[in-house]
Design a protein around this motif. Sequence first.
Motif, PDB file in Angstrom:
ATOM      1  N   ASP A 284      27.251  51.206  33.411  1.00 41.19           N
ATOM      2  CA  ASP A 284      28.930  52.053  32.740  1.00 41.19           C
ATOM      3  C   ASP A 284      30.238  51.617  34.309  1.00 41.19           C
ATOM      4  O   ASP A 284      29.448  51.597  35.044  1.00 41.19           O
ATOM      5  CB  ASP A 284      29.004  52.647  32.536  1.00 41.19           C
ATOM      6  N   CYS A 285      31.151  50.694  33.719  1.00 33.93           N
ATOM      7  CA  CYS A 285      32.434  50.766  35.021  1.00 33.93           C
ATOM      8  C   CYS A 285      32.508  52.262  35.255  1.00 33.93           C
ATOM      9  O   CYS A 285      32.726  52.957  35.083  1.00 33.93           O
ATOM     10  CB  CYS A 285      33.354  49.943  33.848  1.00 33.93           C
ATOM     11  N   ALA A 286      32.927  52.127  36.927  1.00 34.73           N
ATOM     12  CA  ALA A 286      32.886  53.305  37.373  1.00 34.73           C
ATOM     13  C   ALA A 286      34.007  54.193  37.763  1.00 34.73           C
ATOM     14  O   ALA A 286      34.357  54.664  37.445  1.00 34.73           O
ATOM     15  CB  ALA A 286      32.612  53.461  39.377  1.00 34.73           C
ATOM     16  N   ILE A 287      35.273  53.268  36.617  1.00 35.47           N
ATOM     17  CA  ILE A 287      36.195  53.846  36.253  1.00 35.47           C
ATOM     18  C   ILE A 287      36.425  54.642  34.879  1.00 35.47           C
ATOM     19  O   ILE A 287      36.690  55.643  34.496  1.00 35.47           O
ATOM     20  CB  ILE A 287      37.141  53.139  36.884  1.00 35.47           C
ATOM     21  N   SER A 312      41.526  44.619  38.421  1.00 31.66           N
ATOM     22  CA  SER A 312      42.737  44.463  37.854  1.00 31.66           C
ATOM     23  C   SER A 312      43.994  45.431  38.456  1.00 31.66           C
ATOM     24  O   SER A 312      44.766  45.548  39.063  1.00 31.66           O
ATOM     25  CB  SER A 312      43.682  43.467  36.928  1.00 31.66           C
ATOM     26  N   ASN A 313      43.546  46.730  38.248  1.00 31.01           N
ATOM     27  CA  ASN A 313      44.638  47.583  37.979  1.00 31.01           C
ATOM     28  C   ASN A 313      44.554  48.346  39.051  1.00 31.01           C
ATOM     29  O   ASN A 313      45.152  49.165  39.868  1.00 31.01           O
ATOM     30  CB  ASN A 313      44.550  49.158  36.523  1.00 31.01           C
ATOM     31  N   PHE A 314      43.554  48.506  39.668  1.00 28.47           N
ATOM     32  CA  PHE A 314      43.123  49.425  41.179  1.00 28.47           C
ATOM     33  C   PHE A 314      43.146  48.185  42.100  1.00 28.47           C
ATOM     34  O   PHE A 314      41.307  48.981  42.819  1.00 28.47           O
ATOM     35  CB  PHE A 314      41.337  49.447  40.766  1.00 28.47           C
ATOM     36  N   VAL A 315      43.452  46.932  42.267  1.00 32.24           N
ATOM     37  CA  VAL A 315      42.894  45.821  42.846  1.00 32.24           C
ATOM     38  C   VAL A 315      43.348  46.308  45.072  1.00 32.24           C
ATOM     39  O   VAL A 315      42.639  46.029  45.393  1.00 32.24           O
ATOM     40  CB  VAL A 315      43.673  44.808  42.778  1.00 32.24           C
ATOM     41  N   ASP A 316      44.677  47.045  44.725  1.00 29.44           N
ATOM     42  CA  ASP A 316      45.060  47.751  46.556  1.00 29.44           C
ATOM     43  C   ASP A 316      44.032  48.563  46.579  1.00 29.44           C
ATOM     44  O   ASP A 316      44.382  48.676  47.969  1.00 29.44           O
ATOM     45  CB  ASP A 316      46.239  47.683  46.102  1.00 29.44           C
ATOM     46  N   LYS A 317      43.340  49.097  45.989  1.00 29.59           N
ATOM     47  CA  LYS A 317      42.221  49.693  46.553  1.00 29.59           C
ATOM     48  C   LYS A 317      40.903  48.944  47.330  1.00 29.59           C
ATOM     49  O   LYS A 317      39.971  49.656  48.032  1.00 29.59           O
ATOM     50  CB  LYS A 317      41.369  51.112  45.580  1.00 29.59           C
ATOM     51  N   PHE A 318      40.858  47.636  47.260  1.00 26.75           N
ATOM     52  CA  PHE A 318      39.349  47.180  47.778  1.00 26.75           C
ATOM     53  C   PHE A 318      39.619  46.507  49.095  1.00 26.75           C
ATOM     54  O   PHE A 318      41.175  46.575  48.479  1.00 26.75           O
ATOM     55  CB  PHE A 318      38.788  46.203  46.260  1.00 26.75           C
ATOM     56  N   PRO A 319      38.956  45.758  49.128  1.00 28.88           N
ATOM     57  CA  PRO A 319      38.722  45.140  50.779  1.00 28.88           C
ATOM     58  C   PRO A 319      39.751  43.606  50.738  1.00 28.88           C
ATOM     59  O   PRO A 319      39.782  43.564  49.291  1.00 28.88           O
ATOM     60  CB  PRO A 319      37.766  45.404  51.519  1.00 28.88           C
ATOM     61  N   ALA A 320      39.736  42.507  51.424  1.00 34.28           N
ATOM     62  CA  ALA A 320      40.341  41.529  51.085  1.00 34.28           C
ATOM     63  C   ALA A 320      40.104  40.909  50.564  1.00 34.28           C
ATOM     64  O   ALA A 320      39.955  39.774  49.547  1.00 34.28           O
ATOM     65  CB  ALA A 320      41.176  41.534  52.304  1.00 34.28           C
ATOM     66  N   GLU A 321      38.774  41.169  50.774  1.00 27.79           N
ATOM     67  CA  GLU A 321      37.624  39.840  50.539  1.00 27.79           C
ATOM     68  C   GLU A 321      37.620  39.882  49.420  1.00 27.79           C
ATOM     69  O   GLU A 321      37.505  39.353  48.044  1.00 27.79           O
ATOM     70  CB  GLU A 321      36.641  40.035  51.124  1.00 27.79           C
ATOM     71  N   ILE A 322      37.238  41.723  48.867  1.00 30.07           N
ATOM     72  CA  ILE A 322      37.055  41.984  47.266  1.00 30.07           C
ATOM     73  C   ILE A 322      38.641  41.246  46.472  1.00 30.07           C
ATOM     74  O   ILE A 322      37.817  40.472  45.671  1.00 30.07           O
ATOM     75  CB  ILE A 322      36.608  43.088  46.871  1.00 30.07           C
ATOM     76  N   ARG A 323      39.515  41.747  46.704  1.00 30.86           N
ATOM     77  CA  ARG A 323      40.383  41.053  46.092  1.00 30.86           C
ATOM     78  C   ARG A 323      40.974  39.511  46.156  1.00 30.86           C
ATOM     79  O   ARG A 323      41.303  38.776  45.288  1.00 30.86           O
ATOM     80  CB  ARG A 323      42.117  41.904  47.113  1.00 30.86           C
ATOM     81  N   SER A 324      40.818  38.835  47.501  1.00 31.62           N
ATOM     82  CA  SER A 324      40.237  37.053  47.154  1.00 31.62           C
ATOM     83  C   SER A 324      39.767  37.661  45.471  1.00 31.62           C
ATOM     84  O   SER A 324      39.872  35.496  44.997  1.00 31.62           O
ATOM     85  CB  SER A 324      40.398  36.529  48.187  1.00 31.62           C
ATOM     86  N   LYS A 325      38.496  37.330  46.203  1.00 29.16           N
ATOM     87  CA  LYS A 325      37.617  37.062  45.440  1.00 29.16           C
ATOM     88  C   LYS A 325      37.564  37.554  43.726  1.00 29.16           C
ATOM     89  O   LYS A 325      37.565  35.975  42.633  1.00 29.16           O
ATOM     90  CB  LYS A 325      35.924  38.121  45.481  1.00 29.16           C
ATOM     91  N   LEU A 326      38.456  38.586  43.611  1.00 27.48           N
ATOM     92  CA  LEU A 326      39.158  39.271  42.474  1.00 27.48           C
ATOM     93  C   LEU A 326      40.281  37.952  41.618  1.00 27.48           C
ATOM     94  O   LEU A 326      39.812  37.299  40.501  1.00 27.48           O
ATOM     95  CB  LEU A 326      39.178  40.144  42.512  1.00 27.48           C
ATOM     96  N   ALA A 327      40.672  37.758  42.454  1.00 28.55           N
ATOM     97  CA  ALA A 327      42.342  36.488  42.421  1.00 28.55           C
ATOM     98  C   ALA A 327      41.463  35.282  41.735  1.00 28.55           C
ATOM     99  O   ALA A 327      42.052  34.830  40.828  1.00 28.55           O
ATOM    100  CB  ALA A 327      42.701  36.389  43.365  1.00 28.55           C
ATOM    101  N   GLN A 328      40.317  34.599  42.810  1.00 23.43           N
ATOM    102  CA  GLN A 328      39.567  33.551  41.994  1.00 23.43           C
ATOM    103  C   GLN A 328      39.123  34.196  40.974  1.00 23.43           C
ATOM    104  O   GLN A 328      39.030  33.359  39.863  1.00 23.43           O
ATOM    105  CB  GLN A 328      38.185  33.439  42.959  1.00 23.43           C
ATOM    106  N   ILE A 329      38.225  35.130  40.574  1.00 22.65           N
ATOM    107  CA  ILE A 329      38.561  35.144  38.519  1.00 22.65           C
ATOM    108  C   ILE A 329      38.868  34.790  37.912  1.00 22.65           C
ATOM    109  O   ILE A 329      38.384  34.348  37.224  1.00 22.65           O
ATOM    110  CB  ILE A 329      37.085  36.298  38.654  1.00 22.65           C
ATOM    111  N   LYS A 330      40.349  35.178  38.623  1.00 25.73           N
ATOM    112  CA  LYS A 330      41.366  35.545  37.325  1.00 25.73           C
ATOM    113  C   LYS A 330      41.788  34.291  37.230  1.00 25.73           C
ATOM    114  O   LYS A 330      41.885  33.501  36.220  1.00 25.73           O
ATOM    115  CB  LYS A 330      42.265  36.223  38.029  1.00 25.73           C
ATOM    116  N   ASN A 331      42.171  32.856  38.677  1.00 24.34           N
ATOM    117  CA  ASN A 331      42.498  31.743  38.314  1.00 24.34           C
ATOM    118  C   ASN A 331      41.544  31.019  37.093  1.00 24.34           C
ATOM    119  O   ASN A 331      41.319  29.762  36.682  1.00 24.34           O
ATOM    120  CB  ASN A 331      42.496  31.299  39.056  1.00 24.34           C
ATOM    121  N   VAL A 332      39.949  31.175  37.342  1.00 25.63           N
ATOM    122  CA  VAL A 332      38.777  30.675  36.757  1.00 25.63           C
ATOM    123  C   VAL A 332      39.390  30.826  34.824  1.00 25.63           C
ATOM    124  O   VAL A 332      39.060  30.078  34.485  1.00 25.63           O
ATOM    125  CB  VAL A 332      37.629  30.668  37.073  1.00 25.63           C
ATOM    126  N   LYS A 333      39.731  32.117  34.790  1.00 23.87           N
ATOM    127  CA  LYS A 333      39.435  32.066  32.968  1.00 23.87           C
ATOM    128  C   LYS A 333      41.211  31.906  33.196  1.00 23.87           C
ATOM    129  O   LYS A 333      41.405  31.501  31.201  1.00 23.87           O
ATOM    130  CB  LYS A 333      39.429  34.187  33.249  1.00 23.87           C
TER     131      LYS A 333
END
Length: 333
Positions: A284-287, A312-333
């Motif tokens: 289950d999503c933690a949010i 994506s909605n709380f991206v600023d709450k994650f460390p830089a490495e996780i934000r970068s990973k999330l950006a890569q995932i969105k670009n792939v999609k």
Amino acid sequence: MISYRQVNLLLKRNVVYQLLRHSHSDLPSARLFPLKNRKLLKIQGNDAPVFLQGLITNDMRHFEEGSKSMYAMFLNNKGRVLYDTLIHKWEGAESFLIECDEEVLPMLQKHLKIFKLKRKVDIEDINQKLRLWALITKSDDVIDTNINTESNINVYKDPRLADLGFRVLSTTDMDGAQIAGKLSKDIAVENTDTEYQYLRYKLGVSEGSTDLPPVKMEEPKSKEEAVQLIYDFKCASCNLEEKVHYKGTSPPFSRNIVLKYPGYVMKDPFSPNGKGEILVLGADCAICNNAVCISKECSLFYLKTYCLNCASNFVDKFPAEIRSKLAQIKNVK
């Protein structure tokens, strides 16, 4: 998808500490957060130290050496975590306050009474008298942690991480402004503990029944009954549907496998009988609490599982490495 090796690296304290300390240092001033979901039990009596020593994962002798607070867990007879707590030294040599999550307070109180037997201890719910706060300060701020009974305030350093600041115990008739005035600090009083929770997650510190669910989920009485318990799993993102045998952290048909977060688990259909191997389909999503599968197109894992929408909605709450990973995932999609 983040590999287990990458997750383990991120969880190492020195890495997380270096990544997140800057975020903590940016706090505008000392801030006081009400911890409405944290409650207290008072344990007092000649046998209190010995009584608690036999029930917790830490050593009560730390208090004899000068400690005022310590982190400890209560375990069941199988060694599984029941409740995570903070234990604070209170008035006198044999008096302690156990801080726990609001949801587990009745269960913890019952647990203590079961093992009390003939011990000379009193167990008291004192939440009508005292309340808890979290005080987060900048690293160069100094807080007097000496017990000040005249001001009805007690201050303890958080024993887990320095960046988590202090626990403040006050009488229930005091509000945040009064506490800030008594401490004589430039303290901003918050109405909720939301930002404190964000700080905790950034530092990788779990707390309470949400992060560390007690062993209370539906468990089969025997391994034979395990295959009869079926749960419906459907990913909210890709609509993957599957029948799973278990939802929780400790699959009874596995070989002593304990998950770090509650997941949807099925027996590995390709594993030989008796091997106890499992497949984790998702969590289950933690949010938003919607079920999502572990596909990188549906979820992101960082200490907990998050659907990509919430991440994506709380991206600023994650460390830089996780934000970068999330950006890569969105670009792939």
